[in-house]
Design a protein around this motif. Structure first.
Motif, mmCIF file in Angstrom:
data_model
loop_
_atom_site.group_PDB
_atom_site.id
_atom_site.type_symbol
_atom_site.label_atom_id
_atom_site.label_comp_id
_atom_site.label_asym_id
_atom_site.label_seq_id
_atom_site.Cartn_x
_atom_site.Cartn_y
_atom_site.Cartn_z
ATOM 1 N N GLU A 146 0.968 -1.284 -0.014
ATOM 2 C CA GLU A 146 0.050 -0.003 0.027
ATOM 3 C C GLU A 146 0.722 1.084 0.115
ATOM 4 O O GLU A 146 0.720 2.351 -0.882
ATOM 5 C CB GLU A 146 -0.856 0.030 1.320
ATOM 6 C CG GLU A 146 -2.244 -0.872 1.312
ATOM 7 C CD GLU A 146 -3.052 -0.731 2.437
ATOM 8 O OE1 GLU A 146 -4.012 0.158 2.403
ATOM 9 O OE2 GLU A 146 -2.323 -1.109 3.594
ATOM 10 N N LEU A 147 1.890 1.458 0.855
ATOM 11 C CA LEU A 147 2.720 2.613 1.058
ATOM 12 C C LEU A 147 3.456 2.520 -0.256
ATOM 13 O O LEU A 147 3.531 3.963 -0.481
ATOM 14 C CB LEU A 147 3.757 2.227 2.227
ATOM 15 C CG LEU A 147 3.020 2.266 3.629
ATOM 16 C CD1 LEU A 147 4.185 1.863 4.741
ATOM 17 C CD2 LEU A 147 2.384 3.329 4.072
ATOM 18 N N GLU A 148 3.994 1.750 -0.809
ATOM 19 C CA GLU A 148 4.870 1.973 -2.042
ATOM 20 C C GLU A 148 3.954 2.259 -3.111
ATOM 21 O O GLU A 148 4.437 3.107 -4.210
ATOM 22 C CB GLU A 148 5.652 0.708 -2.269
ATOM 23 C CG GLU A 148 6.841 0.444 -1.194
ATOM 24 C CD GLU A 148 7.544 -0.674 -1.640
ATOM 25 O OE1 GLU A 148 7.297 -1.452 -2.604
ATOM 26 O OE2 GLU A 148 8.647 -1.131 -0.674
ATOM 27 N N GLU A 149 2.760 1.893 -3.404
ATOM 28 C CA GLU A 149 1.770 2.245 -4.556
ATOM 29 C C GLU A 149 1.491 3.852 -4.021
ATOM 30 O O GLU A 149 1.441 4.540 -5.201
ATOM 31 C CB GLU A 149 0.799 1.210 -4.554
ATOM 32 C CG GLU A 149 -0.156 1.548 -5.772
ATOM 33 C CD GLU A 149 0.423 1.237 -7.031
ATOM 34 O OE1 GLU A 149 0.136 2.072 -7.659
ATOM 35 O OE2 GLU A 149 1.429 0.608 -7.015
ATOM 36 N N ASN A 150 1.103 4.235 -2.984
ATOM 37 C CA ASN A 150 0.887 5.411 -2.700
ATOM 38 C C ASN A 150 1.982 6.443 -2.872
ATOM 39 O O ASN A 150 1.729 7.597 -3.571
ATOM 40 C CB ASN A 150 0.465 5.742 -1.341
ATOM 41 C CG ASN A 150 -0.912 5.022 -0.961
ATOM 42 O OD1 ASN A 150 -1.668 4.633 -1.850
ATOM 43 N ND2 ASN A 150 -1.349 4.658 0.289
ATOM 44 N N ALA A 151 3.342 5.986 -2.625
ATOM 45 C CA ALA A 151 4.363 6.932 -2.876
ATOM 46 C C ALA A 151 4.553 7.245 -4.405
ATOM 47 O O ALA A 151 4.795 8.357 -4.798
ATOM 48 C CB ALA A 151 5.674 6.008 -2.341
ATOM 49 N N LYS A 152 4.136 6.284 -5.136
ATOM 50 C CA LYS A 152 4.215 6.520 -6.770
ATOM 51 C C LYS A 152 3.119 7.623 -7.006
ATOM 52 O O LYS A 152 3.623 8.624 -7.811
ATOM 53 C CB LYS A 152 4.061 5.481 -7.554
ATOM 54 C CG LYS A 152 5.021 4.220 -7.397
ATOM 55 C CD LYS A 152 4.538 2.879 -8.058
ATOM 56 C CE LYS A 152 5.586 1.904 -7.957
ATOM 57 N NZ LYS A 152 5.143 0.558 -8.676
ATOM 58 N N HIS A 153 2.071 7.451 -6.348
ATOM 59 C CA HIS A 153 1.053 8.475 -6.975
ATOM 60 C C HIS A 153 1.304 9.934 -6.485
ATOM 61 O O HIS A 153 1.365 11.130 -6.891
ATOM 62 C CB HIS A 153 -0.266 8.347 -6.235
ATOM 63 C CG HIS A 153 -1.063 6.928 -6.996
ATOM 64 N ND1 HIS A 153 -1.463 7.167 -8.111
ATOM 65 C CD2 HIS A 153 -0.940 5.681 -6.570
ATOM 66 C CE1 HIS A 153 -2.049 6.020 -8.416
ATOM 67 N NE2 HIS A 153 -1.778 5.155 -7.671
ATOM 68 N N TYR A 154 2.221 9.964 -5.202
ATOM 69 C CA TYR A 154 2.562 11.026 -4.463
ATOM 70 C C TYR A 154 3.481 11.846 -5.478
ATOM 71 O O TYR A 154 3.378 12.937 -5.654
ATOM 72 C CB TYR A 154 3.133 10.872 -3.178
ATOM 73 C CG TYR A 154 3.603 12.073 -2.407
ATOM 74 C CD1 TYR A 154 2.896 12.381 -1.521
ATOM 75 C CD2 TYR A 154 4.773 12.894 -2.812
ATOM 76 C CE1 TYR A 154 3.070 13.653 -0.528
ATOM 77 C CE2 TYR A 154 5.154 14.084 -1.884
ATOM 78 C CZ TYR A 154 4.235 14.339 -1.186
ATOM 79 O OH TYR A 154 4.640 15.532 -0.188
ATOM 80 N N LEU A 155 4.367 11.219 -5.862
ATOM 81 C CA LEU A 155 5.648 11.676 -6.740
ATOM 82 C C LEU A 155 4.697 12.561 -8.100
ATOM 83 O O LEU A 155 5.255 13.676 -8.436
ATOM 84 C CB LEU A 155 6.766 10.885 -6.980
ATOM 85 C CG LEU A 155 7.661 10.534 -6.117
ATOM 86 C CD1 LEU A 155 8.653 9.234 -6.557
ATOM 87 C CD2 LEU A 155 8.573 11.299 -5.798
ATOM 88 N N LYS A 156 3.906 11.879 -8.564
ATOM 89 C CA LYS A 156 3.284 12.190 -9.974
ATOM 90 C C LYS A 156 2.602 13.571 -9.351
ATOM 91 O O LYS A 156 2.499 14.225 -10.515
ATOM 92 C CB LYS A 156 2.190 11.149 -10.227
ATOM 93 C CG LYS A 156 1.550 11.648 -11.442
ATOM 94 C CD LYS A 156 0.454 10.282 -11.948
ATOM 95 C CE LYS A 156 -0.300 11.132 -13.111
ATOM 96 N NZ LYS A 156 -1.184 9.702 -13.517
ATOM 97 N N GLN A 157 1.869 13.711 -8.053
ATOM 98 C CA GLN A 157 0.990 14.709 -8.071
ATOM 99 C C GLN A 157 2.070 16.077 -7.636
ATOM 100 O O GLN A 157 1.423 16.986 -7.928
ATOM 101 C CB GLN A 157 0.093 14.234 -6.959
ATOM 102 C CG GLN A 157 -1.074 13.440 -7.431
ATOM 103 C CD GLN A 157 -2.119 13.113 -6.183
ATOM 104 O OE1 GLN A 157 -2.989 13.539 -6.007
ATOM 105 N NE2 GLN A 157 -1.951 11.953 -5.495
ATOM 106 N N VAL A 158 2.931 15.717 -7.152
ATOM 107 C CA VAL A 158 3.771 16.950 -6.796
ATOM 108 C C VAL A 158 4.890 17.461 -7.898
ATOM 109 O O VAL A 158 5.261 18.630 -7.909
ATOM 110 C CB VAL A 158 4.874 16.537 -5.278
ATOM 111 C CG1 VAL A 158 4.085 16.167 -4.232
ATOM 112 C CG2 VAL A 158 5.964 15.527 -5.791
ATOM 113 N N SER A 159 4.724 16.448 -9.036
ATOM 114 C CA SER A 159 5.790 17.046 -10.136
ATOM 115 C C SER A 159 5.576 18.230 -10.801
ATOM 116 O O SER A 159 6.358 18.877 -11.392
ATOM 117 C CB SER A 159 5.993 15.789 -10.983
ATOM 118 O OG SER A 159 4.609 15.589 -11.532
#
Length: 401
Positions: free
Chosen positions: A99-112
């Motif tokens: 869960e945590l690693e999948e959420n991290a991918k989305h986080y990076l995309k949204q802050v880009s």
């Protein structure tokens, strides 16, 4: 990359959109030195739908990045399994590694859109926390007292309400502090609710013979209701990944007294621009016009100038000209007869049927241009599309297959 030591640029980073800097003069001295600093933001990726409140600290990271400092995004794939107790009235459930690693991918995309992710150092704290022995953990714990932990307001409130406090929650600030030791962080950023955890980093760095990090906190952003902290649970948020027209419309719904706050915390304007907006707001200019600029700036930040122009025109069409937009989504159903509440929910125009009922009862639903007053109303679909409007921004043309 050369570090920018311009005094005005440094002052802008250390003041605009900032709640507190610990210790400000010390940090300013380091920034004047020309040495690239290691700027840390710890993230427990327990969710990935970011809103403007989450993005304030990212804007500050961008300020440091533009000056030439090294940004470190630290994902808590170890701490995130416990959950930060800050501001929580109950113990949070533990998350899985996946869960945590999948959420991290989305986080990076949204802050880009705000942060240049290609230049960011991305780390995971299981790298150094997982190998710690029990003896290591005892050594960390020896740097703090139980009294220090229990001084925190959230624990005081829980004790008053006879709510449990799990021992592992005391470990969270120790782990976050040790992250700063492992990364040799010069500066750590966070919200004002994170101050205790950020200070733990200074304590542990001293204990491990390192120079203690400086701390920068950002304010808590008030949501669209004008009173409560922006959040998903209260529904007063503006999401980064929402449709551009929804971001624009929600921004336009802000109370006038939040205009300058949002320009400063959510739109990345500089001090000169902020002063100009303040002057215009005190003058005879209609606050609605300033809000239009604010909404445009926020949409442009996350979706680009062309999309912002389209979102603005959509808003003008729907809200100012009172017209139906040209690009209304068309939906077909095999069933002819529908209860209006069930139809709204099935179209995902409400998150629950209870919310759909409230929308009807609040006069926010129109069928073929006429306000729906009865939650029991039945609509009959035909081959010819009928227009459903829910709220000010959501339209659907619905027909039978």
């Amino acid at each position: 990359m050369t570090v920018n030591t311009d005094e005005k640029a440094i002052d802008n980073v250390l003041s605009l959109g900032v709640a507190e800097v610990i210790v400000k003069e010390d940090l300013k001295k380091k920034m004047r030195s020309g040495k690239p600093l290691r700027i840390k933001l710890g993230i427990d990726p327990t969710g990935f739908d970011l809103h403007l409140g989450h993005m304030m600290v990212v804007h500050k990271l961008r300020g440091f990045q533009e000056l030439g400092h090294q940004i470190i995004l630290l994902f808590g794939n170890f701490t995130g399994q416990i959950g930060d107790p800050s501001g929580k009235s109950e113990t949070r459930r533990m998350r899985t590694q996946e869960e945590l690693e999948e959420n991290a991918k989305h986080y990076l995309k949204q802050v880009s859109p705000v942060l240049d992710v290609s230049k960011v150092e991305v780390r995971w704290n299981a790298e150094w926390l997982a190998p710690l022995s029990f003896s290591d953990v005892v050594h960390l714990a020896s740097q703090f007292t139980v009294a220090q932990m229990l001084e925190r307001d959230m624990y005081q409130e829980r004790m008053k309400k006879d709510q449990p406090i799990a021992v592992h929650e005391f470990m969270y600030p120790l782990m976050q502090g040790y992250d700063s030791v492992a990364l040799k962080a010069d500066v750590e950023l966070g919200g004002t609710d994170q101050t205790f955890n950020l200070l733990a980093g200074r304590t542990l760095q001293k204990a491990y013979g390192q120079e203690p990090q400086n701390i920068m906190t950002v304010p808590i952003l008030v949501g669209t209701d004008g009173s409560m902290k922006m959040g998903k649970t209260t529904g007063n948020y503006i999401g980064v990944d929402e449709k551009p027209e929804d971001i624009f419309g929600k921004t336009m719904s802000l109370p006038d007294e939040l205009i300058l706050t949002y320009f400063e915390l959510a739109a990345r304007v500089d001090e000169k621009e902020l002063a100009d907006f303040a002057k215009r707001l005190k003058g005879s200019e209609n606050p609605r016009d300033l809000k239009m600029e604010l909404a445009h700036a926020i949409v442009e930040l996350y979706h680009g100038e062309k999309v912002a122009i389209v979102a603005e025109e959509h808003f003008k069409t729907v809200h100012q000209k009172k017209e139906v937009p040209d690009d209304v989504e068309e939906v077909t159903f095999p069933d002819a007869s529908w209860n209006i509440v069930d139809l709204i929910f099935d179209l995902k125009l409400s998150s629950t049927k209870s919310e759909a009922r409230r929308l009807v009862e609040g006069g926010a639903v129109k069928w073929e241009g006429k306000k729906v007053a009865d939650v029991q109303m039945k609509v009959v679909l035909s081959k010819e599309a009928a227009l459903l409007q829910v709220g000010k921004r959501n339209f659907r043309r619905i027909s039978r297959t």
